[in-house]
Design a protein around this motif. Structure first.
Motif, PDB file in Angstrom:
ATOM      1  N   GLU A  38       0.858  -1.209   0.006  1.00 28.60           N
ATOM      2  CA  GLU A  38      -0.229  -0.181   0.010  1.00 28.60           C
ATOM      3  C   GLU A  38       0.938   1.328  -0.145  1.00 28.60           C
ATOM      4  O   GLU A  38       0.572   2.294  -0.759  1.00 28.60           O
ATOM      5  N   GLU A  41       2.048   1.703  -3.453  1.00 25.08           N
ATOM      6  CA  GLU A  41       1.102   2.120  -4.372  1.00 25.08           C
ATOM      7  C   GLU A  41       0.825   3.707  -4.215  1.00 25.08           C
ATOM      8  O   GLU A  41       0.693   4.397  -5.080  1.00 25.08           O
ATOM      9  N   MET A  42       0.885   4.238  -2.914  1.00 21.58           N
ATOM     10  CA  MET A  42       0.539   5.883  -2.421  1.00 21.58           C
ATOM     11  C   MET A  42       1.857   6.371  -2.914  1.00 21.58           C
ATOM     12  O   MET A  42       1.771   7.425  -3.633  1.00 21.58           O
ATOM     13  N   ASP A  43       3.146   5.716  -2.937  1.00 20.44           N
ATOM     14  CA  ASP A  43       4.355   6.459  -3.486  1.00 20.44           C
ATOM     15  C   ASP A  43       4.218   6.730  -4.877  1.00 20.44           C
ATOM     16  O   ASP A  43       4.381   7.672  -5.498  1.00 20.44           O
ATOM     17  N   ASP A  45       1.392   6.639  -6.729  1.00 24.79           N
ATOM     18  CA  ASP A  45       0.392   7.668  -6.762  1.00 24.79           C
ATOM     19  C   ASP A  45       0.717   9.093  -6.779  1.00 24.79           C
ATOM     20  O   ASP A  45       0.421   9.918  -7.481  1.00 24.79           O
ATOM     21  N   MET A  46       1.569   9.195  -5.785  1.00 21.82           N
ATOM     22  CA  MET A  46       2.081  10.694  -5.353  1.00 21.82           C
ATOM     23  C   MET A  46       2.859  10.972  -6.516  1.00 21.82           C
ATOM     24  O   MET A  46       2.902  12.178  -7.081  1.00 21.82           O
TER      25      MET A  46
END
Length: 92
Positions: A38, A41-43, A45-46
Motif C-alpha cells: 500500500e 502504491e501510495m508512493d 500515486d504521489m
C-alpha cells in the motif's frame, strides 16, 4: 490417572500456545507486506500526481505564452492600421 490428564492438559496448552504464536507471526508478516504494498502504491500515486501537476503547469505556461503572443500580434496589427489611417488622412 490424574497425572496423565494433567500431562495431556499441559501438552494441549503448550501446543495451542505455540500454534497461535506461529499464526500471529504469519498474520503480522502478511499485514506488514500488505502495508508495504500500500505504501508503494501510495508512493507511485504521489509520483503520478506530481507529474500530472507538472504537465498541467507546463500546459498553462504554454497557453499563457500563446495568448501573450496573439495579443501582441493583435496590438501590433491594430497599431499598423492606425498608422495607415493617420498617414492616409495626411494626404487629404
Amino acid at each position: 490417572m490424574k497425572r496423565s490428564i494433567l500431562m495431556l492438559a499441559m501438552f494441549f496448552t503448550l501446543s495451542t500456545a505455540f500454534t497461535s504464536c506461529r499464526e500471529v507471526k504469519e498474520e503480522e508478516n502478511e499485514m506488514e507486506m500488505e502495508m508495504e504494498e500500500e505504501m508503494d502504491e501510495m508512493d507511485n500515486d504521489m509520483d503520478n500526481v506530481g507529474e500530472d501537476i507538472e504537465d498541467a503547469a507546463n500546459d498553462v505556461g504554454d497557453a499563457v505564452e500563446n495568448a501573450a503572443n496573439e495579443t501582441g500580434e493583435a496590438v501590433e496589427d491594430a497599431a499598423n492600421e492606425v498608422e495607415d489611417e493617420v498617414e492616409g488622412n495626411d494626404d487629404y
